[in-house]
Design a protein around this motif. Structure first.
Motif, mmCIF file in Angstrom:
data_model
loop_
_atom_site.group_PDB
_atom_site.id
_atom_site.type_symbol
_atom_site.label_atom_id
_atom_site.label_comp_id
_atom_site.label_asym_id
_atom_site.label_seq_id
_atom_site.Cartn_x
_atom_site.Cartn_y
_atom_site.Cartn_z
ATOM 1 N N VAL A 1 0.821 -1.138 0.027
ATOM 2 C CA VAL A 1 -0.053 0.022 -0.065
ATOM 3 C C VAL A 1 1.098 1.349 -0.049
ATOM 4 O O VAL A 1 0.729 2.301 -0.677
ATOM 5 C CB VAL A 1 -1.118 -0.052 1.253
ATOM 6 C CG1 VAL A 1 -1.616 1.367 1.341
ATOM 7 C CG2 VAL A 1 -2.061 -1.290 1.138
ATOM 8 N N ALA A 2 1.939 1.129 0.695
ATOM 9 C CA ALA A 2 3.038 2.421 0.687
ATOM 10 C C ALA A 2 3.671 2.652 -0.554
ATOM 11 O O ALA A 2 3.736 3.702 -0.920
ATOM 12 C CB ALA A 2 3.692 2.247 1.804
ATOM 13 N N VAL B 1 0.022 -15.107 -4.330
ATOM 14 C CA VAL B 1 0.889 -13.927 -3.731
ATOM 15 C C VAL B 1 0.082 -12.678 -3.522
ATOM 16 O O VAL B 1 -0.732 -12.224 -4.392
ATOM 17 C CB VAL B 1 2.150 -13.855 -4.935
ATOM 18 C CG1 VAL B 1 2.932 -12.626 -4.323
ATOM 19 C CG2 VAL B 1 2.912 -14.930 -5.277
ATOM 20 N N VAL B 2 0.495 -12.023 -2.530
ATOM 21 C CA VAL B 2 -0.279 -10.878 -2.013
ATOM 22 C C VAL B 2 0.217 -9.797 -2.944
ATOM 23 O O VAL B 2 1.382 -9.404 -3.015
ATOM 24 C CB VAL B 2 -0.069 -10.366 -0.464
ATOM 25 C CG1 VAL B 2 -0.535 -8.987 -0.119
ATOM 26 C CG2 VAL B 2 -0.449 -11.536 0.502
ATOM 27 N N VAL B 3 -0.788 -9.269 -3.652
ATOM 28 C CA VAL B 3 -0.362 -7.979 -4.466
ATOM 29 C C VAL B 3 -1.212 -6.612 -4.202
ATOM 30 O O VAL B 3 -0.828 -5.630 -4.838
ATOM 31 C CB VAL B 3 -0.657 -8.338 -5.875
ATOM 32 C CG1 VAL B 3 0.125 -9.409 -6.419
ATOM 33 C CG2 VAL B 3 -2.227 -8.747 -6.199
ATOM 34 N N MET C 1 -7.416 3.337 2.293
ATOM 35 C CA MET C 1 -5.885 2.914 2.105
ATOM 36 C C MET C 1 -5.935 1.760 1.145
ATOM 37 O O MET C 1 -5.437 0.558 1.379
ATOM 38 C CB MET C 1 -5.466 2.313 3.446
ATOM 39 C CG MET C 1 -5.021 3.734 4.375
ATOM 40 S SD MET C 1 -4.734 2.956 5.998
ATOM 41 C CE MET C 1 -5.121 4.497 6.821
ATOM 42 N N LEU C 2 -6.389 1.669 -0.160
ATOM 43 C CA LEU C 2 -6.485 0.807 -1.291
ATOM 44 C C LEU C 2 -5.261 0.746 -1.819
ATOM 45 O O LEU C 2 -4.719 2.002 -2.220
ATOM 46 C CB LEU C 2 -7.601 1.027 -2.265
ATOM 47 C CG LEU C 2 -7.672 0.297 -3.447
ATOM 48 C CD1 LEU C 2 -7.757 -1.282 -3.116
ATOM 49 C CD2 LEU C 2 -8.659 0.734 -4.380
ATOM 50 N N GLY C 3 -4.388 -0.007 -2.083
ATOM 51 C CA GLY C 3 -3.254 0.024 -2.762
ATOM 52 C C GLY C 3 -2.830 -1.346 -3.332
ATOM 53 O O GLY C 3 -3.175 -2.569 -2.832
ATOM 54 N N VAL C 4 -2.483 -1.270 -4.658
ATOM 55 C CA VAL C 4 -1.957 -2.425 -5.620
ATOM 56 C C VAL C 4 -0.473 -2.308 -5.723
ATOM 57 O O VAL C 4 -0.152 -1.434 -6.122
ATOM 58 C CB VAL C 4 -2.683 -2.744 -6.962
ATOM 59 C CG1 VAL C 4 -2.263 -3.872 -7.601
ATOM 60 C CG2 VAL C 4 -4.271 -2.900 -6.393
#
Length: 178
Positions: A20-21, A62-64, A89-92
């Motif tokens: 996310v960061a 795998v976490v993406v 806090m949505l992030g790819v």
């Protein structure tokens, strides 16, 4: 490629925080003077998990990506009011964008909100105020790709709710009535 979404487990929190960061940084959303402290907030998934739901997207296991879903104005809500759930806090991962993970995370949040909308006990006005009737989110003015995603899913801008959490960070509000 196969995108799966589910609740995050604690062993995935570090990966979610980093992803996310990285997504926020790639969009230029961490360029403001106060972004160092917000980067820490983005990394602290365990704290969010204590007050909200953390959902992950996995591509072939795998976490993406990840998102924070705040049901009915819980303690992690920034802008949600009565009867509103909030997405935060949505992030790819930048190298995984464009494969549907962001859309899958958003659809899962909307499905949860729809379920929350039908779970009020009792009837009448009091029960209606406890149901989720709307989903809200804030997004940085420079996150144009995110804006397109939200609009594709039916969200509309609510300029009256735009806000500035810290100087130099202007956030737009989007809403979706259920």
């Amino acid at each position: 490629m196969s995108i799966e979404v589910r609740d995050a487990v604690p062993a995935e929190y570090d990966a979610v925080g980093k992803i996310v960061a990285a997504a926020f940084a790639a969009d230029g959303q961490l360029d403001a003077p106060d972004s160092v402290s917000y980067r820490d907030v983005l990394h602290d998934v365990a704290a969010r998990a204590a007050a909200a739901e953390i959902i992950v997207a996995l591509d072939d296991g795998v976490v993406v990506g990840g998102v924070t879903y705040v049901p009915r104005g819980g303690p992690m809500a920034d802008i949600a009011g009565d009867g509103e759930a909030e997405i935060r806090m949505l992030g790819v991962a930048p190298d995984a964008q464009g494969r549907g993970a962001g859309s899958a995370l958003m659809r899962e949040c909307l499905a949860r909100a729809a379920r929350d909308g039908g779970t009020a006990a009792g009837s009448g006005r009091a029960a209606a105020s406890t149901r989720t009737r709307r989903v809200v989110l804030s997004t940085n003015t420079i996150a144009h790709g995110s804006h397109r995603l939200y609009e594709r899913l039916g969200f509309v801008r609510d300029p009256a709710r735009d806000w500035t959490p810290v100087p130099g960070v202007d956030l737009l509000c989007y809403v979706l009535d259920l």
